[in-house]
Design a protein around this motif. Structure first.
Motif, PDB file in Angstrom:
ATOM      1  N   MET A   1     -22.771  19.941  76.746  1.00 29.92           N
ATOM      2  CA  MET A   1     -22.726  20.620  75.656  1.00 29.92           C
ATOM      3  C   MET A   1     -23.760  21.236  75.047  1.00 29.92           C
ATOM      4  SD  MET A   1     -21.831  19.863  71.653  1.00 29.92           S
ATOM      5  CE  MET A   1     -23.620  20.231  71.444  1.00 29.92           C
ATOM      6  N   ARG A   2     -24.061  22.633  74.671  1.00 27.81           N
ATOM      7  CA  ARG A   2     -25.138  23.210  74.242  1.00 27.81           C
ATOM      8  C   ARG A   2     -25.139  22.882  72.858  1.00 27.81           C
ATOM      9  NH1 ARG A   2     -28.882  24.438  77.618  1.00 27.81           N
ATOM     10  NH2 ARG A   2     -29.531  26.155  76.419  1.00 27.81           N
ATOM     11  N   TYR A   3     -26.494  21.989  72.549  1.00 22.29           N
ATOM     12  CA  TYR A   3     -26.391  21.672  71.093  1.00 22.29           C
ATOM     13  C   TYR A   3     -27.285  22.703  70.412  1.00 22.29           C
ATOM     14  CZ  TYR A   3     -28.375  18.353  67.396  1.00 22.29           C
ATOM     15  OH  TYR A   3     -28.546  17.970  66.296  1.00 22.29           O
ATOM     16  N   ASP A   4     -28.471  23.303  70.937  1.00 23.93           N
ATOM     17  CA  ASP A   4     -29.318  24.008  70.097  1.00 23.93           C
ATOM     18  C   ASP A   4     -28.548  25.487  69.732  1.00 23.93           C
ATOM     19  OD1 ASP A   4     -31.436  22.327  70.251  1.00 23.93           O
ATOM     20  OD2 ASP A   4     -32.614  23.380  71.667  1.00 23.93           O
ATOM     21  N   PRO A   5     -27.780  25.929  70.322  1.00 27.81           N
ATOM     22  CA  PRO A   5     -27.295  27.178  69.915  1.00 27.81           C
ATOM     23  C   PRO A   5     -26.102  26.878  68.741  1.00 27.81           C
ATOM     24  CG  PRO A   5     -26.991  27.058  72.527  1.00 27.81           C
ATOM     25  CD  PRO A   5     -27.424  25.849  72.055  1.00 27.81           C
ATOM     26  N   VAL A   6     -25.613  25.732  68.555  1.00 28.67           N
ATOM     27  CA  VAL A   6     -24.981  25.788  67.353  1.00 28.67           C
ATOM     28  C   VAL A   6     -26.011  25.545  66.181  1.00 28.67           C
ATOM     29  CG1 VAL A   6     -23.407  24.013  66.427  1.00 28.67           C
ATOM     30  CG2 VAL A   6     -22.898  24.911  68.491  1.00 28.67           C
ATOM     31  N   GLY A 171     -24.756   8.144  85.748  1.00 26.38           N
ATOM     32  CA  GLY A 171     -23.979   9.194  86.233  1.00 26.38           C
ATOM     33  C   GLY A 171     -23.223  10.354  84.945  1.00 26.38           C
ATOM     34  N   MET A 172     -23.287   9.684  83.892  1.00 29.25           N
ATOM     35  CA  MET A 172     -22.766  10.644  82.794  1.00 29.25           C
ATOM     36  C   MET A 172     -23.660  11.615  82.389  1.00 29.25           C
ATOM     37  SD  MET A 172     -20.583   8.067  79.926  1.00 29.25           S
ATOM     38  CE  MET A 172     -20.424   9.343  78.879  1.00 29.25           C
ATOM     39  N   GLN A 173     -22.929  12.805  82.151  1.00 26.55           N
ATOM     40  CA  GLN A 173     -24.060  13.806  81.530  1.00 26.55           C
ATOM     41  C   GLN A 173     -24.209  13.857  80.105  1.00 26.55           C
ATOM     42  OE1 GLN A 173     -22.299  17.614  81.894  1.00 26.55           O
ATOM     43  NE2 GLN A 173     -24.086  19.091  81.534  1.00 26.55           N
ATOM     44  N   SER A 174     -25.386  14.084  79.581  1.00 22.20           N
ATOM     45  CA  SER A 174     -25.929  13.955  78.443  1.00 22.20           C
ATOM     46  C   SER A 174     -25.281  15.082  77.284  1.00 22.20           C
ATOM     47  CB  SER A 174     -27.527  14.683  78.203  1.00 22.20           C
ATOM     48  OG  SER A 174     -27.835  14.452  76.851  1.00 22.20           O
ATOM     49  N   PHE A 175     -24.944  14.377  76.169  1.00 16.50           N
ATOM     50  CA  PHE A 175     -23.984  15.502  75.287  1.00 16.50           C
ATOM     51  C   PHE A 175     -24.762  16.350  74.854  1.00 16.50           C
ATOM     52  CE2 PHE A 175     -23.438  15.936  70.735  1.00 16.50           C
ATOM     53  CZ  PHE A 175     -22.321  16.442  70.802  1.00 16.50           C
ATOM     54  N   ILE A 176     -26.477  16.254  74.893  1.00 21.73           N
ATOM     55  CA  ILE A 176     -27.207  17.408  74.311  1.00 21.73           C
ATOM     56  C   ILE A 176     -27.821  17.679  75.622  1.00 21.73           C
ATOM     57  CG2 ILE A 176     -29.121  18.192  73.041  1.00 21.73           C
ATOM     58  CD1 ILE A 176     -28.220  15.697  71.047  1.00 21.73           C
ATOM     59  N   SER A 177     -27.309  18.821  76.305  1.00 17.42           N
ATOM     60  CA  SER A 177     -27.917  19.230  77.609  1.00 17.42           C
ATOM     61  C   SER A 177     -29.333  19.796  77.613  1.00 17.42           C
ATOM     62  CB  SER A 177     -27.275  20.474  78.007  1.00 17.42           C
ATOM     63  OG  SER A 177     -27.113  21.583  77.403  1.00 17.42           O
ATOM     64  N   GLU A 178     -29.839  20.142  76.462  1.00 13.74           N
ATOM     65  CA  GLU A 178     -31.344  20.346  76.395  1.00 13.74           C
ATOM     66  C   GLU A 178     -32.431  19.335  76.637  1.00 13.74           C
ATOM     67  OE1 GLU A 178     -28.952  23.375  74.035  1.00 13.74           O
ATOM     68  OE2 GLU A 178     -29.309  21.014  74.109  1.00 13.74           O
ATOM     69  N   TRP A 225     -16.497  20.759  67.874  1.00 12.85           N
ATOM     70  CA  TRP A 225     -15.592  21.683  67.387  1.00 12.85           C
ATOM     71  C   TRP A 225     -16.183  23.159  67.279  1.00 12.85           C
ATOM     72  CZ3 TRP A 225     -13.884  18.654  62.615  1.00 12.85           C
ATOM     73  CH2 TRP A 225     -12.774  17.382  62.955  1.00 12.85           C
ATOM     74  N   LEU A 226     -17.554  23.176  66.786  1.00  8.76           N
ATOM     75  CA  LEU A 226     -18.186  24.487  66.677  1.00  8.76           C
ATOM     76  C   LEU A 226     -18.374  24.982  67.942  1.00  8.76           C
ATOM     77  CD1 LEU A 226     -20.608  23.561  63.901  1.00  8.76           C
ATOM     78  CD2 LEU A 226     -18.725  25.144  63.616  1.00  8.76           C
ATOM     79  N   ASN A 227     -18.514  24.086  69.112  1.00  9.00           N
ATOM     80  CA  ASN A 227     -18.735  24.735  70.532  1.00  9.00           C
ATOM     81  C   ASN A 227     -17.542  25.270  70.831  1.00  9.00           C
ATOM     82  OD1 ASN A 227     -21.108  24.114  72.738  1.00  9.00           O
ATOM     83  ND2 ASN A 227     -21.533  23.061  70.802  1.00  9.00           N
ATOM     84  N   ARG A 228     -16.425  24.974  70.425  1.00 10.25           N
ATOM     85  CA  ARG A 228     -15.212  25.490  70.954  1.00 10.25           C
ATOM     86  C   ARG A 228     -14.644  26.628  70.428  1.00 10.25           C
ATOM     87  NH1 ARG A 228     -12.692  19.432  70.944  1.00 10.25           N
ATOM     88  NH2 ARG A 228     -13.426  18.848  72.680  1.00 10.25           N
ATOM     89  N   SER A 229     -14.996  26.727  68.826  1.00 15.23           N
ATOM     90  CA  SER A 229     -14.532  28.121  68.035  1.00 15.23           C
ATOM     91  C   SER A 229     -15.073  28.068  66.662  1.00 15.23           C
ATOM     92  CB  SER A 229     -12.950  27.789  67.688  1.00 15.23           C
ATOM     93  OG  SER A 229     -12.524  28.802  66.977  1.00 15.23           O
ATOM     94  N   ARG A 230     -15.552  29.500  66.355  1.00 16.38           N
ATOM     95  CA  ARG A 230     -16.051  29.286  65.193  1.00 16.38           C
ATOM     96  C   ARG A 230     -15.163  29.170  63.983  1.00 16.38           C
ATOM     97  NH1 ARG A 230     -20.433  34.638  65.726  1.00 16.38           N
ATOM     98  NH2 ARG A 230     -21.454  34.031  67.547  1.00 16.38           N
ATOM     99  N   ALA A 231     -14.175  29.277  64.387  1.00 21.12           N
ATOM    100  CA  ALA A 231     -13.110  28.790  63.202  1.00 21.12           C
ATOM    101  C   ALA A 231     -13.277  27.607  62.612  1.00 21.12           C
ATOM    102  CB  ALA A 231     -11.579  28.955  63.489  1.00 21.12           C
ATOM    103  N   ALA A 232     -14.104  26.656  63.411  1.00 24.91           N
ATOM    104  CA  ALA A 232     -14.279  25.288  62.903  1.00 24.91           C
ATOM    105  C   ALA A 232     -15.180  25.381  61.296  1.00 24.91           C
ATOM    106  CB  ALA A 232     -14.930  24.706  63.904  1.00 24.91           C
TER     107      ALA A 232
END
Length: 279
Positions: A1-6, A171-178, A225-232
């Motif tokens: 997930m991209r954390y910084d853009p949100v 092996g899990m991917q970080s929730f915050i990809s930065e 939610w905000l990553n999926r839609s701005r309606a959030a």
């Protein structure tokens, strides 16, 4: 997930007016448990500082400048330098502080912590969730030691290796990809501070069982939610009205519980008054 853009998008929306920026800072301090632990550590250091003696603070990786604002507003003797590699963050911070009575005591500079050019000496260095973004973290700590006044303090908060960045299994991917690393163990971060010439005074885990639940309720779920839609954005006020009281209780429980484990790590270190040769 991209954390910084949100995060950046929220900052742009709420940073359009100085009053909204203050609201944004208050929300960051309220919703992010790390701020509760960091502010307590700052209070323990600065409450003993003589009110007539200036204290120079380096806010390393200042981001939006919320900690610079907190320190300058709460401690009138504080002079704060906020540095970051993101010029757009600093320009917005400068615009905000220009509308406050704190502008004379706070300045912002573009600087890379691995090649720190900002000159000390500083009495206190603050680095909140910064080291996990930087591959050469040892260079950063060496620069901290170089610009710190003998007897000065460093306050660091970072994800731990016990599920930091919301990684719970190999092996899990970080929730915050930065992030460039999942986090630190207490022993590793203390060892790297000592290698840099800084002596750890306090270290404890944050985001224990209560804090981790608060993170999922107050940060992770809304970010997804905000990553999926701005309606959030339309749903968030109602959501927070329901869950924020629960999250705040969880924050208090985490703050005052001695967490044996946790996905966050806070360390306070000090530069010795005298340097002992190891030769």
């Amino acid at each position: 997930m991209r954390y910084d853009p949100v995060k950046d998008q929220l900052g742009r929306i709420l940073g359009r007016h100085p009053l909204l920026e203050r609201v944004f800072f208050a929300l960051l301090h309220l919703i992010f448990l790390r701020s509760w632990h960091v502010r307590r550590a700052l209070r323990r250091i600065l409450i003993r500082w003589p009110s007539d003696q200036p204290v120079r603070v380096l806010d390393a990786g200042t981001g939006f400048g919320q900690y610079a604002y907190y320190i300058a507003r709460r401690y009138p003797q504080a002079e704060v330098v906020g540095v970051d590699v993101k010029a757009e963050y600093l320009e917005r911070a400068r615009r905000f502080f220009a509308h406050t009575p704190l502008a004379a005591r706070v300045r912002f500079e573009v600087d890379d912590l691995t090649q720190l050019r900002t000159e000390g000496p500083f009495d206190l260095i603050l680095a909140v969730d910064v080291l996990e973004h930087i591959p050469d973290d040892q260079a950063v700590l060496r620069h901290f030691a170089r610009v710190l006044q003998p007897g000065g303090f460093v306050v660091i908060h970072t994800p731990s290796d016990q599920g930091g960045s919301d990684v719970h299994a190999p092996g899990m991917q970080s929730f915050i990809s930065e992030h460039v690393r999942e986090g630190y163990s207490r022993e590793l971060l203390e060892a790297r501070l000592r290698e840099a010439g800084l002596e750890p005074l306090e270290s404890h885990y944050s985001y224990g069982p209560f804090g981790s639940l608060a993170w999922r309720l107050l940060v992770k779920r809304p970010m997804l939610w905000l990553n999926r839609s701005r309606a959030a954005y339309l749903l968030l006020p109602l959501y927070y009205a329901l869950v924020l009281p629960i999250g705040l209780v969880l924050h208090v429980l985490d703050l005052y519980q001695d967490n044996r484990r946790g996905t966050g790590l806070l360390v306070v270190a000090q530069k010795p008054h005298t340097t002992v040769s190891t030769r």
